[in-house]
Design an enzyme around this catalytic site. Structure first.
Site, mmCIF file in Angstrom:
data_model
loop_
_atom_site.group_PDB
_atom_site.id
_atom_site.type_symbol
_atom_site.label_atom_id
_atom_site.label_comp_id
_atom_site.label_asym_id
_atom_site.label_seq_id
_atom_site.Cartn_x
_atom_site.Cartn_y
_atom_site.Cartn_z
ATOM 1 N N LYS A 158 0.839 -1.203 0.000
ATOM 2 C CA LYS A 158 0.000 0.000 0.000
ATOM 3 C C LYS A 158 0.871 1.249 0.000
ATOM 4 O O LYS A 158 1.567 1.527 0.970
ATOM 5 C CB LYS A 158 -0.922 0.055 1.222
ATOM 6 C CG LYS A 158 -1.939 1.197 1.095
ATOM 7 C CD LYS A 158 -2.598 1.594 2.389
ATOM 8 C CE LYS A 158 -1.851 2.662 3.153
ATOM 9 N NZ LYS A 158 -1.867 3.997 2.551
ATOM 10 N N GLU A 177 10.412 0.574 10.208
ATOM 11 C CA GLU A 177 11.410 1.636 10.034
ATOM 12 C C GLU A 177 10.667 2.928 10.315
ATOM 13 O O GLU A 177 9.817 3.340 9.524
ATOM 14 C CB GLU A 177 11.980 1.558 8.614
ATOM 15 C CG GLU A 177 13.329 2.228 8.492
ATOM 16 C CD GLU A 177 13.190 3.658 8.092
ATOM 17 O OE1 GLU A 177 13.040 4.501 9.011
ATOM 18 O OE2 GLU A 177 13.197 3.945 6.902
ATOM 19 N N CYS A 224 13.323 10.401 7.428
ATOM 20 C CA CYS A 224 13.293 9.894 8.805
ATOM 21 C C CYS A 224 14.677 9.965 9.450
ATOM 22 O O CYS A 224 14.792 10.104 10.654
ATOM 23 C CB CYS A 224 12.755 8.481 8.833
ATOM 24 S SG CYS A 224 13.459 7.445 7.556
ATOM 25 N N GLU A 266 9.955 14.831 16.153
ATOM 26 C CA GLU A 266 10.319 14.798 14.747
ATOM 27 C C GLU A 266 9.437 15.801 13.997
ATOM 28 O O GLU A 266 8.214 15.711 14.049
ATOM 29 C CB GLU A 266 10.107 13.384 14.188
ATOM 30 C CG GLU A 266 10.570 13.245 12.771
ATOM 31 C CD GLU A 266 10.433 11.812 12.249
ATOM 32 O OE1 GLU A 266 9.424 11.164 12.562
ATOM 33 O OE2 GLU A 266 11.335 11.366 11.534
#
Lengths: 484, 281
Positions: free
Chosen positions: A190, A264, A298, A395
């Site tokens: 997806k 991840e 990331c 983040e």
């Protein structure tokens, strides 16, 4: 005598891509309608709608999983050398259609064509090429002696359910699909709802390669579709790249099952600059670390830790350099920083930046003209950031750098590790023994010394702590898709 | 007239010391035939937390020790265990011959794992041939603090789950077999006299269903080995709780402790760190 050249745009033509008005799901080798409400994917640089895309309902996902299960019987039994040849074919077609993929990626994602053309797409082809070569060499990978608990260490798991993010749409697809197929698994993938188009073009590449139907299935949709993929009872392996928040939900969802899981997730990497570092190189590394791909990375070096003695000099150089960055049209070959991927992400970056100011950090951006339409955020630097500040902990996933200082190497380690994340870190110093001393102590899965944001299919990537588990890339990346 | 023996008080093993449970609780341990053997400490949530603190404190020193040093210490544990072979055989009960076989297997397993300390990086690491002028090396590193729910097998099972965790540099908090915890505390005496730094292995006795959920949810625990959890509901709730800080989880599975263990129990609790550096002049 100094000649001053006027800036002239150098736009890449979008004629090379042929975007259809609407797209279906790719199931069992065919494009089929989805039963959910279709959604629109927009060009974040202009807000124009690029196409309407089907939403896969849980029933659609079930059909895709069934197709993958059926195909597994064929694909998993194929000799490795034959699987390898399919993957080599795919790698070659990606190279052949590289420009088309790059333009489409920049249109759908907002990233500069310079990056999609020179980084994303070449790495995608390289990834397929790399794992193609593993398909008939799994016996040599050394996983056979991991356990004696009935696991072969060389056999595939079955059907892999994979959910990928919007920041590197095609590259994350390659990281997921290439090792899965090389090991003999079939996949239901997806893509993110804001960037589905290159995955759907990849479906066409699978057809051109004559990949057996059902080996790769692409189901589009938002979170609910992803949830249906990861929680489907006939999925043997779940792989996810995305936020730590969603990673936790997925880890909880697969608890108590036999599903193998790799995650991840997020990061808040420290990029550490010592006083003896080559300052100009460090500045380039800092810029690459946080402004590459608009900071939608990331492993972005979002916390700059600079040794106090060179703080002034470094920040002056950094600001000078940032003033030269071109922000704007992703298809312009001069562009350094493109569009923020979505209105939602832009709102998040704005909110966190406002929190940064309200908590007392000092905000700076170079003078830069932003286009009127589309989602844009200027490169931004916060100085005077304390470890307790939200912008030093959360983040941001945008072009926002938080600057902190340190005096001793031990303090740098302490501050760098003071985060629940552990994906990456950077070290800038001319002293070799200090690099190794630091690298030993940084709790992060990837450490870049005197470089940053380098990726290669042969190099394992993945995090410590709440940045997730499992590795993608290299020999280590095989483990996620083998019965170990 | 026969001499009245001096019995041992079975306590917990935390940070290299042998405290009683702070809760003041204990529970009776019986032999397979139902005879009373001893009152074991029944550890509490507070004891579990204290054990995590001790394990975290020990982590920098133990993970920073040289692999050679860790290997020597594990070998020393095997030596100390060999010296108490008879004592363990007696404590395990059952047939003398079968018990001695278990002890011997546990000693041999320690020796086997001891040798891995300075080899696992060579087997599990990699020099990665990247497409550019970069030195690129992947090495395994310990995950951190591992909570281990030990299997019912009181000595061989226990050694088989603890040795692979610590040989690579992790520290651990172990919940011993609930039914047969005594060998674990005697093993703690072995660990305490083997130059193993305090806190590297912490052993709690008590009720698995009471202790495991606290460890599974503890935010300073990095990984969870559920090998000894027999109850599927408890395993599920522990794995769900572990998701909160993305603990690495080893799910329960039937194990043959006599079989060659492979390297999987070590690699499960290892991270891979990849370091890049440009090549140039």
């Amino acid at each position: 005598m100094m000649a001053i050249f006027e800036y002239a745009p150098a736009p890449e033509s979008r004629d090379i891509v042929d975007i259809k008005p609407s797209y279906g799901l790719f199931v069992n080798g065919e494009f089929v309608d989805g039963s959910g409400t279709p959604f629109k994917t927009v060009n974040p640089a202009t807000e124009e709608t690029l196409a309407e895309v089907a939403t896969a309902s849980p029933d659609d996902v079930d059909r895709a999983v069934q197709a993958a299960r059926k195909a597994f019987g064929v694909w998993g039994a194929l000799p490795g050398a034959e699987r390898a040849k399919y993957l080599f074919r795919i790698a070659r077609i990606i190279q052949e259609r590289a420009r088309e993929l790059a333009v489409l990626e920049s249109l759908d994602n907002g990233k500069p064509i310079r990056e999609s053309r020179d980084v994303d797409v070449p790495l995608v082809a390289a990834h397929f090429f790399y794992y193609a070569g593993w398909a008939d060499k799994l016996e040599y990978a050394g996983f056979g002696r991991r356990t004696t608990n009935g696991h072969s260490g060389t056999k595939p798991l079955g059907v892999a359910g994979q959910v990928i993010p919007w920041n590197f749409p095609l590259l994350m697809l390659a990281w997921k699909i290439a090792p899965a197929l090389a090991c003999g698994n079939t996949v239901v993938l997806k893509p993110a709802e804001t960037t589905p188009l290159t995955a759907l073009l990849f479906a066409d590449i699978c057809r051109q390669a004559d990949l057996p139907p059902g080996v790769v299935n692409i189901v589009t949709g938002a979170g609910e579709t992803g949830a249906a993929v990861v929680s489907h009872p006939d999925v043997d392996k779940v792989a996810f790249t995305g936020s730590t928040e969603v990673g936790r939900i997925i880890a909880r969802a697969v608890a108590g099952t036999d599903k193998k899981l790799t995650l991840e997730l997020g990061g808040k990497a420290a990029n550490i600059v010592f006083e003896d570092a080559a300052i100009d190189q460090a500045v380039e590394g800092i810029v690459n670390g946080i402004f590459f791909n608009q900071g939608h990375v990331c492993c972005a070096g979002s916390r700059l830790l600079v040794q106090e003695s060179v703080q002034e000099e470094l920040l002056a150089s950094l600001k000078r350099r940032l003033a030269t960055l071109r922000v704007g049209d992703p298809l312009d070959k001069n562009t350094d920083v493109g569009a923020i991927n979505s209105a939602e992400q832009l709102a998040k970056i704005r909110e966190l930046s406002e929190i940064g100011e309200s908590e007392g950090a000092e905000r700076w951006s170079p003078a830069c003209e932003l286009p009127e339409r589309g989602f844009w955020f200027p490169p931004t630097v916060f100085t005077g950031v304390a470890q307790s500040h939200t912008i030093a902990r959360d983040e941001i996933f945008g072009p926002v750098l938080s600057v902190l200082t340190f005096r001793t190497p031990a303090e740098a380690v302490e501050k760098a590790n003071n985060t629940p994340y552990g994906l990456s870190a950077g070290i800038w110093t001319e002293k070799g023994s200090r690099i190794l001393w630091m690298a030993d102590r940084l709790r992060a899965g990837v450490v870049w010394a005197n470089t940053f944001n380098k990726f290669d299919p042969a190099s394992p990537f993945g995090g410590y702590k709440e940045s997730g588990y499992g590795r993608e890339g290299g020999l280590h990346g095989l483990e996620a898709y083998l019965d170990v | 007239m026969s001499r009245l023996s001096v019995r041992k008080t079975y306590k917990l093993f935390i940070g290299g010391a042998f405290p009683r449970s702070e809760s003041g609780r204990s529970y009776p341990v019986t032999s397979a035939k139902g005879e009373f053997l001893a009152n074991a400490s029944r550890a509490s949530r507070k004891d579990a937390r204290d054990a995590v603190v001790a394990a975290r404190k020990a982590f920098p020193g133990w993970s920073g020790a040289t692999p050679y040093n860790r290997g020597q210490i594990l070998y020393r544990v095997a030596e100390m265990l060999e010296g108490r072979r008879g004592q363990f055989a007696e404590e395990l009960g059952g047939g003398k011959k079968a018990a001695l076989e278990q002890v011997d297997a546990a000693i041999d397993r320690l020796v086997w794992y001891a040798g891995w300390s300075d080899k696992i990086a060579a087997v599990h690491g990699a020099a990665n041939p990247v497409a550019g002028p970069y030195f690129n090396l992947s090495t395994p590193e310990p995950t951190g603090v591992v909570a281990v729910i030990a299997p019912a097998d009181p000595l061989l099972g226990l050694v088989s789950v603890v040795a692979p965790v610590i040989v690579t540099g992790n520290t651990c908090v172990v919940v011993a077999s609930e039914r047969a915890p005594l060998a674990s505390i005697t093993l703690a005496e072995v660990l305490a006299t083997s130059d193993l730094p305090g806190g590297v292995v912490n052993i709690l006795t008590g009720h698995q269903a009471e202790l495991a959920p606290w460890l599974a949810a503890h935010m300073d625990v990095n990984a969870l080995d559920l090998t000894g959890v027999g109850d599927a509901d408890l395993a599920l709730s522990c794995e769900q709780a572990a998701a909160e800080n993305l603990k690495r989880v080893l799910r329960p599975a039937a194990e043959d402790w006599a079989a060659d263990p492979g390297t999987g129990r070590m690699t499960r609790f290892l991270e891979t760190k990849t370091v890049w550096h440009p090549v140039g002049i």
